[in-house]
Each structure stands twice: as C-alpha cells, then as structure tokens.
Motif scaffolding. Structure first.
Motif, mmCIF file in Angstrom:
data_model
loop_
_atom_site.group_PDB
_atom_site.id
_atom_site.type_symbol
_atom_site.label_atom_id
_atom_site.label_comp_id
_atom_site.label_asym_id
_atom_site.label_seq_id
_atom_site.Cartn_x
_atom_site.Cartn_y
_atom_site.Cartn_z
ATOM 1 N N TYR A 79 0.976 -1.180 0.059
ATOM 2 C CA TYR A 79 0.049 0.171 0.032
ATOM 3 C C TYR A 79 0.755 1.240 -0.127
ATOM 4 C CZ TYR A 79 0.887 -0.102 4.986
ATOM 5 O OH TYR A 79 1.439 -0.267 6.145
ATOM 6 N N TYR A 130 -1.124 6.477 11.982
ATOM 7 C CA TYR A 130 -0.872 5.455 11.026
ATOM 8 C C TYR A 130 -0.628 4.328 12.036
ATOM 9 C CZ TYR A 130 2.323 2.778 8.040
ATOM 10 O OH TYR A 130 2.919 1.961 7.249
ATOM 11 N N TYR A 186 -4.972 -3.620 1.892
ATOM 12 C CA TYR A 186 -5.115 -2.155 1.371
ATOM 13 C C TYR A 186 -4.171 -1.690 0.363
ATOM 14 C CZ TYR A 186 -7.954 -2.111 5.559
ATOM 15 O OH TYR A 186 -8.753 -2.545 6.525
ATOM 16 N N GLU A 227 -4.075 1.958 -0.529
ATOM 17 C CA GLU A 227 -3.639 3.324 -0.075
ATOM 18 C C GLU A 227 -4.188 3.516 1.590
ATOM 19 O OE1 GLU A 227 -4.099 7.081 -2.578
ATOM 20 O OE2 GLU A 227 -5.633 7.290 -1.118
ATOM 21 N N ILE A 228 -3.280 4.120 2.209
ATOM 22 C CA ILE A 228 -3.492 4.562 3.345
ATOM 23 C C ILE A 228 -3.777 6.050 3.261
ATOM 24 C CG2 ILE A 228 -3.244 4.473 5.902
ATOM 25 C CD1 ILE A 228 -3.841 1.866 4.580
ATOM 26 N N CYS A 281 -8.998 4.238 4.297
ATOM 27 C CA CYS A 281 -8.087 3.301 3.645
ATOM 28 C C CYS A 281 -8.949 2.925 2.445
ATOM 29 C CB CYS A 281 -8.025 2.136 4.560
ATOM 30 S SG CYS A 281 -7.234 2.279 6.058
ATOM 31 N N LYS A 283 -9.043 -0.259 -0.542
ATOM 32 C CA LYS A 283 -8.685 -1.545 -0.785
ATOM 33 C C LYS A 283 -8.470 -1.750 -2.335
ATOM 34 C CE LYS A 283 -11.043 -3.762 3.431
ATOM 35 N NZ LYS A 283 -11.814 -4.899 3.670
#
Length: 244
Positions: free
Chosen positions: A196, A213, A229, A231-232, A242, A244
């Motif tokens: 991610y 985080y 995931y 992207e955070i 988040c 997926k």
C-alpha cells in the motif's frame, strides 16, 4: 645571646632540598615528555558499526605539513590544527585529538548521522541529523528513507523535521522506506513490507498523522487485514481512510 635551634634549621633545609628535587624531577620529566616522538597514530570511531570514511583517510589528516608523525616532537604538534582539519571533513560531525602519556597520537571521531537520502537532478546526497547535506560514501550505504520528487515544493526545514521524526521513532524508522514530494508539496510514502501507498498530505500535523498511522497499523495487523489495502490516507487528522 639567643641559642640557635639547629633542629628547626635542619628541618627547613631538608624541606627545601626536597622541594628542589621535586622541581628538578618535574622539569626533567616535562622536558622528556615534550621531546618524546609521536608514535603511530590511532583512530577510533564512536560508531564502528557503519563507517562512512576509513581509518586511513583520517590518518592522512593527522599528517602535518607532509611530515611523518614519528619525526615530530610532542611539543611541536599543533593538536588544534589537526582537530580542525578532521572536523572539516564532510563525513565528520566532531572529533577530539590528543597525545597519550606514552606518545601515542589518538583521534576519536564521531561521524555524521544520515537520516535520509535525497535524489535530485543534480545528483544524490544524504541529509544528516543536523539537517545539513552529507555526501555519499564510497565504502558504505546507509539504510535510510529515499526522498524524491519535487523537493523544492516543500519547505526545507519542514521536510527535515519530518525526516528527523521518522529517524527517531523505532517503528517509523523500520517501516517508512520512501518519501515522494508531489506537486504542491503533498507527500506520498512507501513502507517496507506491504504494497500500500501512504497518502500523507502536506507537512502539517505531522506527529498526529504518524500516531494515527501507527494505531491503524497495529489494528490492521491484529485483524490480518493489512495486506488488503492499496492506499492509506492520513490527510485527515481525525480519521484514517483506507482504500482496498
């Protein structure tokens, strides 16, 4: 006529003789110490684990006016000059140079500590723990986050403070391996073990975002969802979004 006290006179004479002997021995020892020739120098690094310069390179800096150290008398050695020459090295944070009682010239060196490696069009360099540029080493490579992108889009001090925080935090130091500066000054980060991307946003509320985080990471690992995931998003300080 007052009788002389020979006992007191003799005591004072002996005291004066003892003081004279001590003064002579001190002067003799000091002279021998000053005339003592310097032995082969010893270089000691305070952080032997990862050297960015060699013992030999420091030894060269300990040679004064192209003379071998062994031919220089201790009294003629300019320690301040030698120390200054070492401290001017791009890899050195500070040093201490001294001569031991037995005539060994010794330099104790503390290297600069790289906290990130920056890639620019002009080339690559480290940022050290004081926020200054540090050249790359020919003998070792530091495992630090790689910084790329539009570096000038973010304030230099703000970027340094963020990198310093990553370096000082055990979790972030192991987890964050890349920082990309996007157009407009936003940051995108990559981590060591998962695919991610971290959308960090701009260099504001940095500690709060990193705390969010770390809380997310701990929970996602416990739930075994961390690998799902893509992207955070840390741009919003009140929540972690988040994708997926």
């Amino acid at each position: 006529m007052k009788k002389l006290n020979w006992r007191n006179i003799w005591t004072n004479v002996r005291l004066l003789l003892m003081l004279a002997v001590i003064a002579f021995l001190y002067s003799f020892t000091s002279k021998r110490n000053e005339d003592r020739k310097i032995k082969k120098p010893i270089v000691e690094f305070l952080d032997e684990g990862s050297l960015f310069l060699t013992h030999e390179s420091v030894n060269k800096l300990l040679i004064e006016k192209n003379q071998e150290q062994q031919t220089i008398g201790k009294v003629n050695l300019d320690l301040n000059k030698l120390e200054k020459s070492i401290n001017e090295h791009d890899m050195v944070e500070k040093s201490e140079v001294f001569v031991s009682i037995d005539g060994v010239l010794k330099a104790v060196v503390k290297q600069k500590t790289p906290i990130a490696r920056v890639f620019e069009n002009e080339g690559s360099f480290y940022i050290d723990s004081e926020g200054n540029r540090m050249p790359l080493s020919d003998i070792n490579t530091a495992r630090v986050p790689l910084v790329s992108g539009e570096i000038n889009a973010v304030k230099e001090q703000d970027l340094y403070e963020l990198l310093k925080l990553i370096h000082s935090d055990d979790f972030l130091k192991k987890n964050i391996i890349g920082v990309e500066v996007l157009h407009g000054g936003s940051l995108k980060m990559t981590n060591r073990n998962f695919n991610y991307v971290i959308n960090f946003g701009k260099t504001k509320n940095v500690e709060k975002k990193f705390n969010n985080y770390k809380a997310f990471f701990q929970k996602a690992v416990q739930d075994s969802t961390i690998s799902k995931y893509k992207e955070i998003n840390l741009k919003f300080t009140q929540q972690v979004v988040c994708t997926k």
